[in-house]
Design an enzyme around this catalytic site. Structure first.
Site, PDB file in Angstrom:
ATOM      1  N   GLU A 182       2.073  -6.922   8.211  1.00 10.93           N
ATOM      2  CA  GLU A 182       1.218  -5.292   8.244  1.00 10.93           C
ATOM      3  C   GLU A 182       1.580  -4.898   9.597  1.00 10.93           C
ATOM      4  O   GLU A 182       1.276  -3.980  10.029  1.00 10.93           O
ATOM      5  CB  GLU A 182      -0.350  -5.708   7.496  1.00 10.93           C
TER       6      GLU A 182
ATOM      7  N   GLU B  50      -0.109  -9.641  -1.447  1.00  2.91           N
ATOM      8  CA  GLU B  50      -1.961 -10.015  -1.858  1.00  2.91           C
ATOM      9  C   GLU B  50      -2.063 -10.397  -3.298  1.00  2.91           C
ATOM     10  O   GLU B  50      -2.852 -10.915  -3.565  1.00  2.91           O
ATOM     11  CB  GLU B  50      -2.296  -9.247  -0.497  1.00  2.91           C
TER      12      GLU B  50
ATOM     13  N   GLY C  68       0.098  -5.348   0.392  1.00  2.68           N
ATOM     14  CA  GLY C  68      -0.725  -6.130  -0.758  1.00  2.68           C
ATOM     15  C   GLY C  68      -0.326  -6.089  -1.658  1.00  2.68           C
ATOM     16  O   GLY C  68      -1.028  -6.430  -3.258  1.00  2.68           O
TER      17      GLY C  68
ATOM     18  N   ALA D   6       0.628  -1.281  -0.113  1.00  2.97           N
ATOM     19  CA  ALA D   6      -0.193   0.225   0.148  1.00  2.97           C
ATOM     20  C   ALA D   6       0.728   1.348  -0.184  1.00  2.97           C
ATOM     21  O   ALA D   6       1.956   1.220   0.524  1.00  2.97           O
ATOM     22  CB  ALA D   6      -0.521   0.159   1.747  1.00  2.97           C
TER      23      ALA D   6
END
Length: 298
Positions: free
Chosen positions: A168, A148, A145, A100
């Protein structure tokens, strides 16, 4: 009846592509910032499309523009019957996707953060819902992310020097774009908990031993070893019957979400949709005639 990916009814006509090298073409992001390019192969690799992340100044971090462009890229490829395999790769050396964009997120209030994370989760669901097989070519860092995104793909290829992790918790967060759900389904609950709780990063070889990636390759001088291996894998998929491959993907994805009896029923429905296809008839004819089949995706 089970459908392939998202409904095609909402597909819009696509603009003419820009030329990109011999035998292929690309489309620039409509934002003008060129954070995403689509390269569609021609020639013997016809049927392979690449989604290229080009946000060099932010290491492909998932900011608003990049996310919007990814949604548009997925929409165009989902509607393109020519595409049989999609490869996700980075054009930024040493990084797949750094996760992110925390600098951008720091400017958001709590409500805005919640909305944006929901959009990221929807993006990963859209990647997973593409009807054709998807491959993530991980050359460098795939963190938060970024991992992910790779987990939303069907297959993952990593360079041995790549670094992957759901980090995270080291930032006071938890995975919010599917990591808590897709990682356990990929490597098992115990190992997934360990990696998420610790925020640990693993290299390509460790990722292979965990079952996080399908293949690990030594990095080459050009820095694109994972991409080159992903192309080899994509070319193994290309000659196979497209509808059968798509139905196989659908049966696996839906079947792993339910009990075995329901999964068998899903497989039966997918098989039934494949029976009347011209490709199945071609496959049978080619077997009888002792020749390679010529599948057309119908």
């Amino acid at each position: 009846m089970l459908r392939l990916g998202r409904a095609a009814a909402g597909c819009r006509a696509l603009a003419a592509p820009h030329p990109r090298g011999a035998g292929g073409h690309s489309k620039r992001s409509s934002s003008g910032r060129k954070e995403i390019l689509i390269n569609v192969h021609g020639g013997e690799s016809s049927g392979i499309a690449e989604i290229l992340m080009t946000r060099a100044h932010a290491r492909n971090s998932l900011g608003k523009v990049l996310v919007n462009e990814l949604f548009r890229a997925l929409e165009s490829l989902r509607c393109d019957e020519r595409i049989r395999v999609v490869v996700f790769k980075s054009e930024v050396k040493g990084v797949f996707c750094a996760g992110a964009d925390l600098k951008e997120r720091a400017q958001m209030n709590d409500t805005e953060v919640g909305h944006f994370v929901h959009r990221l989760r929807s993006l990963m669901d859209e990647i997973a819902a593409l009807p054709m097989p998807t491959i993530a070519a991980i050359e460098g860092y795939a963190l938060g992310g970024g991992l992910e995104l790779a987990l939303a793909c069907d297959l993952r290829i990593a360079a041995s020097s790549a670094k992957m992790g759901l980090i995270e918790t080291t930032r006071g967060l938890l995975p919010g774009a599917g990591g808590t759900q897709r990682l356990p389904r990929c490597i098992g609950i115990g190992l997934a908990k360990e990696l998420i709780f610790t925020g640990r990063q693993v290299d390509g070889q460790q990722a292979l031993s965990l079952g996080l990636v399908n293949h690990t390759v030594p990095q080459n001088d050009e820095g694109d070893a994972a991409y080159q291996r992903a192309l080899i894998l994509a070319k193994e998929i290309l000659p196979q019957a497209p509808i059968a491959v798509k139905m196989g993907k659908l049966a696996i994805n839906r079947g792993t979400e339910v009990d075995i009896a329901s999964g068998m029923a899903i497989e039966g429905m997918c098989y039934a949709q494949n029976i009347p296809t011209r490709d199945r008839q071609e496959g049978m004819a080619a077997f009888r005639e002792k020749r390679p089949p010529q599948f057309i995706g119908e």
